[in-house]
Design an enzyme around this catalytic site. Sequence first.
Site, mmCIF file in Angstrom:
data_model
loop_
_atom_site.group_PDB
_atom_site.id
_atom_site.type_symbol
_atom_site.label_atom_id
_atom_site.label_comp_id
_atom_site.label_asym_id
_atom_site.label_seq_id
_atom_site.Cartn_x
_atom_site.Cartn_y
_atom_site.Cartn_z
ATOM 1 N N HIS A 28 -5.964 11.128 8.166
ATOM 2 C CA HIS A 28 -6.532 10.020 8.929
ATOM 3 C C HIS A 28 -7.273 10.474 10.183
ATOM 4 O O HIS A 28 -8.081 11.385 10.164
ATOM 5 C CB HIS A 28 -5.450 8.991 9.250
ATOM 6 C CG HIS A 28 -4.890 8.307 8.032
ATOM 7 N ND1 HIS A 28 -5.622 8.137 6.874
ATOM 8 C CD2 HIS A 28 -3.670 7.772 7.797
ATOM 9 C CE1 HIS A 28 -4.870 7.496 5.989
ATOM 10 N NE2 HIS A 28 -3.691 7.272 6.510
ATOM 11 N N LYS B 250 0.863 -1.181 0.000
ATOM 12 C CA LYS B 250 0.000 0.000 0.000
ATOM 13 C C LYS B 250 0.900 1.232 0.000
ATOM 14 O O LYS B 250 1.762 1.385 0.856
ATOM 15 C CB LYS B 250 -0.860 -0.020 1.270
ATOM 16 C CG LYS B 250 -1.588 1.285 1.609
ATOM 17 C CD LYS B 250 -2.871 1.424 0.844
ATOM 18 C CE LYS B 250 -3.686 2.614 1.347
ATOM 19 N NZ LYS B 250 -4.345 2.353 2.641
ATOM 20 N N ILE B 251 0.693 2.112 -0.984
ATOM 21 C CA ILE B 251 1.461 3.348 -1.057
ATOM 22 C C ILE B 251 0.500 4.504 -1.285
ATOM 23 O O ILE B 251 -0.695 4.312 -1.484
ATOM 24 C CB ILE B 251 2.508 3.306 -2.197
ATOM 25 C CG1 ILE B 251 1.814 3.275 -3.569
ATOM 26 C CG2 ILE B 251 3.456 2.129 -2.019
ATOM 27 C CD1 ILE B 251 2.760 3.481 -4.740
ATOM 28 N N SER B 252 1.025 5.701 -1.263
ATOM 29 C CA SER B 252 0.225 6.859 -1.626
ATOM 30 C C SER B 252 0.106 6.932 -3.141
ATOM 31 O O SER B 252 1.051 6.617 -3.875
ATOM 32 C CB SER B 252 0.884 8.137 -1.102
ATOM 33 O OG SER B 252 0.236 9.270 -1.622
ATOM 34 N N THR C 298 -0.401 12.056 -1.202
ATOM 35 C CA THR C 298 -1.510 12.802 -1.796
ATOM 36 C C THR C 298 -1.778 14.071 -0.994
ATOM 37 O O THR C 298 -2.058 15.126 -1.556
ATOM 38 C CB THR C 298 -2.775 11.938 -1.844
ATOM 39 O OG1 THR C 298 -2.535 10.816 -2.689
ATOM 40 C CG2 THR C 298 -3.967 12.711 -2.372
ATOM 41 N N ALA C 299 -1.682 13.956 0.329
ATOM 42 C CA ALA C 299 -1.910 15.127 1.186
ATOM 43 C C ALA C 299 -0.972 16.265 0.796
ATOM 44 O O ALA C 299 -1.388 17.417 0.679
ATOM 45 C CB ALA C 299 -1.711 14.741 2.647
#
Length: 277
Positions: free
Chosen positions: A152, A53-55, A108-109
């Site tokens: 989050h 899982k990555i951004s 992404t943030a």
Amino acid sequence: MKIVFSPCPNDTFIFHALVHGLVSGAPDFDVTYADIDVTNKLAVQEDGPDILKISFAALPWAHPDYALLPCGGALGRGCGPLVLTKDHSRDPATLSGKRVAVPSERSTAYLLFRLWASAQVPGGVGEIVVMPFHEIMPAVRDGKVDAGLVIHEARFTYGEYGLSLLTDLGSWWEEDTGLPIPLGAIIARRSLDLKALSRWITQSVEYAWEHPEASREYIMCHAQELSPEVAQAHIDLYVNKFSANLDDDGYAAISALLGRAAKEGLVPEIDIKRLRI
């Protein structure tokens, strides 16, 4: 098969069935739990894990041996990153030349923040300080930085630190594009049977929805700093229809984010079609 994802409630909820032998036909998995900044770095390695899982923001740097899976990730609406400060101003100009803490420069943030700041903050922000996610809100509270970019569960807890919301980057993105926010991606080695793997992950998501009580102990074991209520709110926000299938809106959102970021020089240009299975 080696798989790496975060200990966050949305990931443990999604992958509980898969890694506990509850998905028919799926192989055994060797699980490593790691923060997104760690997995983003693993994704560039030629000998990285089988699945991770990555951004979505890290996709342009992912090793070409990886493909983007159409399931298991995190996209959505009303779940974007927040920019927090100690004061109660909602004026973006207050960030001009200021120090801002971010959890990663390949997230992404961060891309959303830079795209927003380019359009909204006169003269741009000042120094960007990368620090572990859990240190950001205390740093803003203690005056070590002027603002913090958080993700989050901070959406539910920032008031406990005496902080206020400057802007919700997810709301800005949705109003500007009409698209969901692409947050976390699942990538896997092209040498694997990617269609079978995608089917197993989708079945794991569906199992989690059908048997929400089955994963609670597992989720809370890896989210010990969160209350059950906050963990559930986290799941409700980040696990949705896009977790089972990206569909056309999901791919459009990914293309829009990375296309805009490439034009700003924040990421290399990338052909999303090349990554799809």
